[in-house]
Write an enzyme that holds these catalytic residues in place. Structure first.
Site, short mmCIF file in Angstrom:
data_model
loop_
_atom_site.label_atom_id
_atom_site.label_comp_id
_atom_site.label_asym_id
_atom_site.label_seq_id
_atom_site.Cartn_x
_atom_site.Cartn_y
_atom_site.Cartn_z
N MET A 1 -38.91 -29.94 15.54
CA MET A 1 -37.73 -29.20 15.22
C MET A 1 -36.72 -29.94 16.36
O MET A 1 -36.04 -28.99 16.94
CB MET A 1 -37.87 -27.64 15.55
CG MET A 1 -38.94 -27.04 14.28
SD MET A 1 -39.24 -25.63 14.39
CE MET A 1 -40.64 -25.68 15.99
N ASP B 1 -43.74 -20.64 1.91
CA ASP B 1 -42.33 -21.25 2.33
C ASP B 1 -42.16 -22.48 1.45
O ASP B 1 -42.93 -23.39 1.68
CB ASP B 1 -42.22 -21.59 4.08
CG ASP B 1 -42.71 -20.35 4.82
OD1 ASP B 1 -42.37 -19.52 4.60
OD2 ASP B 1 -43.70 -20.74 5.61
N LYS C 1 -36.41 -19.63 2.46
CA LYS C 1 -35.26 -19.61 1.94
C LYS C 1 -35.11 -19.98 0.36
O LYS C 1 -35.52 -21.10 0.27
CB LYS C 1 -34.16 -20.43 2.66
CG LYS C 1 -33.42 -19.73 3.56
CD LYS C 1 -32.08 -20.39 3.89
CE LYS C 1 -31.67 -19.79 5.37
NZ LYS C 1 -32.41 -20.28 6.44
#
Ligand code: SAH
Length: 502
Positions: A171, A34, A56
């Site tokens: 998070m 990642d 991404k």
């Protein structure tokens, strides 16, 4: 049948990768990563290994978890050694458990290498011990990803409010106000110390310390966002006493490294350890010249040279690579020949290949070599000068003027790299711009476009030595600091002295 290693990349500081993790990266056929949280480890991945980005990528969606699982299985079935690299620890909100189960189900052998999790490391780098005698005897790590105002939330903030000890939230930045409110409603004191640490352990680390009630506003005021760890509990109040990161000599300074990517990591790591925020802006790359008539003639006749001059580490590495391809090594060189190295790094590289240079001039420039050779009889002597394609003519001209028969052989060339506009902007807003060669200065000024050197930004320019400085001045780039010793450590020392004085 291949195998898969689920490897924790650690929280960001490359020094926090485990020894086993590093070993596996050095031997991997393919690394599935990642991009966020693992990019700092790219230099440790075996060159030639395939990279698969499961995170991404610009203009493209991330792989879904099912696709990632499938990818790991397929790669292993191709017989490859696969490393699945995950930020922090693979089993702390990393979905490593799901990947392990998919591998087990497919009958693929795997290994798990834990990593240092950001939930402990980011606080530590902010001077916050997650436990502390008489202050906190436990810590709880939770995800803040779930909406505290919604029914069906798996995280029971009311219960967490009552658990004694430190609460670490990953998070949670997007829902910080809701989390703080829920915890206060559940009984946590509103004035309990609380902190947020963004980009913990990386050169971009920033943190705020406040109270549970004031943290959401403090975070907004400071402009802190993801990725960040939130620490709630009395230990957050210890940051002032235990903090250590802000005391380093280059804390708060942004430094640009313009060297080729393959060579930047040593300097970047040293700068980061000294506290600098490092911007790697590789403006050139080194491209070996693997074959040419000159190279063939040189390798075939290497024993005939009475003197060999190497001007850079790249030159040394390429020379031995070409020799090796033809079955040669250090023994191919006449033991009585004089080997000359410009600079201690070049000398070290030669020694690593088993050749002790007979001469390392005190001044690490072409003129230094010529001075050191003055008075010797070079008439008719076969001399090899092995170096970059675009090197300066002074050395070869000077040796020829002394009567030597010089073969000049280009072993590599420096090609232009094209850094992103974003990185270039970060460079313009840096405190220091470092240059280790004329080629990097030229390319950097090129990249600035129409504005030329005047648009280089506010950074102080640090040069490795007089040749690099002269190139900068020719291009109207002011040089603020020049290394007294023309080596990378010398450059670092000069930069440190400047930063200490400024
Ligand atoms: N497996 C990881 C966590 C993955 S979840 C680990 O063990 O660290 C991603 C979250 O981790 C981010 O939203 C953030 O809360 C936290 N995180 C990861 N790296 C971080 C860092 N360098 N600094 C602060 N928080 C980080």
């Amino acid at each position: 049948m291949g195998r898969v290693a689920l490897v924790g990349a650690g929280p960001g500081d490359p020094g926090l990768l485990t020894v086993r993790g590093r070993e596996l990266l050095a031997g991997a056929d393919v690394v599935v990563l990642d991009r966020l949280g693992t990019a700092q480890l790219l230099p440790y991945i075996r060159s030639g290994a395939r990279l698969v980005d499961a995170g991404k990528a610009p203009g493209r969606q991330a792989l879904t978890q099912a696709e990632t699982n499938r990818t790991l299985v397929e790669l292993a079935r191709e017989g490859l050694n696969v490393v699945r690299l995950k930020g922090g620890d693979p089993f702390v909100f990393g979905r490593g458990g799901e990947e392990a189960m998919a591998l087990r189900e497919a009958g693929i052998p795997y290994e798990v290498v834990p990593g240092i999790t950001s939930s402990i490391a980011a606080p530590a780098y902010a001077g916050i011990p997650v436990t502390h005698r008489a202050v906190a005897t436990s810590f709880t790590v939770v995800t803040g990803h779930e909406d505290p105002t919604k029914d069906g939330d798996q995280t029971d903030w009311g219960i967490l409010a009552k658990v004694p000890g430190t609460l670490v939230v990953l998070m949670g930045m997007g829902r910080l106000r809701g989390i703080a409110d829920a915890l206060i409603a559940g009984g946590r004191p509103a004035d309990q110390p609380a902190a947020a640490v963004q980009w913990g352990t990386t050169p971009r680390q920033r943190q705020v310390v406040a109270t549970l009630e004031t943290l959401p506003d403090a975070v907004a005021d400071a402009g802190l966002g993801n990725p960040a760890v939130v620490v709630i509990g009395d230990v957050a109040g210890l940051a002032g006493q235990v903090g250590w990161l802000g005391d380093r000599p280059l804390s708060g300074r942004r430094v640009v490294v313009t060297r080729a990517r393959a060579q930047a990591s040593g300097l970047s790591a040293d700068l980061a350890r000294l506290g600098a925020e490092v911007v790697e802006l590789p403006v050139i790359r080194i491209a070996p010249i693997a074959g040419s008539p000159e190279i063939d003639a040189m390798t075939a006749g290497i024993r005939d040279y009475r003197m060999l001059v190497l001007t850079s580490v790249n030159g040394v590495e390429q020379l031995f690579a070409r020799l090796r391809e033809r079955g040669g090594d250090a023994r191919s060189i006449d033991p009585d020949a004089l080997v000359v190295a410009i600079g201690p790094a070049t000398a070290e590289a030669l020694e690593a290949h088993g050749v002790v240079p007979g001469l390392v001039p005190e001044r690490f420039v072409a003129e230094g070599i010529l001075e050191a050779l003055a008075g010797r009889d070079l008439a008719g002597m076969p001399v090899l000068v092995a170096r970059a394609r675009e090197a300066r003519a002074e050395l070869v001209d000077g040796l020829r003027a002394m009567g030597a028969r010089v073969d000049e052989v280009a072993l590599y060339e420096t090609l232009a790299e094209a850094p992103s506009a974003e990185d270039l902007d970060r460079a313009r807003d840096a405190d220091y711009l470092t240059f280790t060669a004329s080629s990097t200065v030229r390319r950097f000024v090129d990249l600035l476009g129409d504005g030329g050197a005047a648009s280089a930004g506010r950074g102080r320019v640090v040069s490795i030595g007089p040749i690099t400085s002269a190139t900068a001045r020719e291009l109207d780039l002011e040089v603020h600091v020049e290394a007294a010793e023309h080596t990378v450590p010398g450059l670092l020392e000069a930069l440190l002295a400047d930063a200490a004085g400024a």
